[in-house]
Design an enzyme around this catalytic site. Sequence first.
Site, PDB file in Angstrom:
ATOM      1  N   SER A 140       0.830  -1.198   0.000  1.00 24.78           N
ATOM      2  CA  SER A 140       0.000   0.000   0.000  1.00 24.78           C
ATOM      3  C   SER A 140       0.865   1.247   0.000  1.00 24.78           C
ATOM      4  O   SER A 140       1.955   1.267   0.578  1.00 24.78           O
ATOM      5  CB  SER A 140      -0.910   0.018   1.234  1.00 24.78           C
ATOM      6  OG  SER A 140      -1.607   1.242   1.350  1.00 24.78           O
ATOM      7  N   ASP A 166       4.974   6.599   5.999  1.00 22.12           N
ATOM      8  CA  ASP A 166       4.397   7.702   6.771  1.00 22.12           C
ATOM      9  C   ASP A 166       3.744   7.157   8.037  1.00 22.12           C
ATOM     10  O   ASP A 166       2.637   6.638   8.004  1.00 22.12           O
ATOM     11  CB  ASP A 166       3.368   8.449   5.920  1.00 22.12           C
ATOM     12  CG  ASP A 166       2.678   9.585   6.669  1.00 22.12           C
ATOM     13  OD1 ASP A 166       3.158   9.947   7.770  1.00 22.12           O
ATOM     14  OD2 ASP A 166       1.668  10.104   6.154  1.00 22.12           O
ATOM     15  N   LYS A 169       3.022  -3.618   7.246  1.00 20.80           N
ATOM     16  CA  LYS A 169       3.297  -3.850   5.822  1.00 20.80           C
ATOM     17  C   LYS A 169       4.714  -3.405   5.476  1.00 20.80           C
ATOM     18  O   LYS A 169       5.424  -4.075   4.721  1.00 20.80           O
ATOM     19  CB  LYS A 169       2.285  -3.094   4.953  1.00 20.80           C
ATOM     20  CG  LYS A 169       0.899  -3.732   4.891  1.00 20.80           C
ATOM     21  CD  LYS A 169      -0.018  -2.938   3.976  1.00 20.80           C
ATOM     22  CE  LYS A 169      -1.413  -3.565   3.897  1.00 20.80           C
ATOM     23  NZ  LYS A 169      -1.383  -4.867   3.190  1.00 20.80           N
TER      24      LYS A 169
END
Length: 234
Positions: A175, A180, A197
């Site tokens: 993704s 961030d 992830k």
Amino acid sequence: MAMATLVVAPLSLTSYPHSPSLRLLNPRTPSRRSSTHGPLSVSAMGDTVLVTGAGGRTGQIVYKKLKERAEQYVARGLVRTEESKEKIGGSDDVFIGDIRYAESIVPAFQGIDALIILTSAVPKMKPGFDPSKGERPEFYFEEGSFPEQVDWIGQKNQIDAAKAVGVKHIVLVGSMGGTDINNPLNNIGNGKILVWKRKAEQYLADSGIPYTIIRAGGLQDKEGGLRNCFRRSK
């Protein structure tokens, strides 16, 4: 050093398998047995490609596209339940296993040449949400299916299993926003999904296996190339 490709792109479910920018091998650094003829080029003709998460929306499309190219690939799928297996045809090339438990996925990995990881933790909406009242939906992850267990431990188990059988290439679909820490997606269900992830991405990068990481934007059931997902800073 492992061959590496990083793709960051807004995608649609319908256009994803067709996009020439999402070839599964970096065409600039093909291996001796590689082939980049077509959007799902992974390696030599007849190589076995395992799609994990094959029962999901994107997984079903990728598995189907590989099956349509039977002259090039031997498609194989991994799903978590018998219901998911039946949903994609119930073929003998679809294995049932739980990526959270390394031993349960070993049979699916035997003899494969390439791996496409499409597994992901999926949040569920809490009941009682009423949009007519201006309420915002709240989400949760089911017990045992948090991102740490699925997107980190589950993907680590897959990478380890692939390395054990000597795969030539791994494609990991993740993704956008993984770097961030303040991305709002990390707040969904308090799961910190992008954190886990990203940890799996780094584990793959350090594995020594040639890889491609695709950091997808929002996936939609619409034709691709019609929605501009990028914002220009003033």
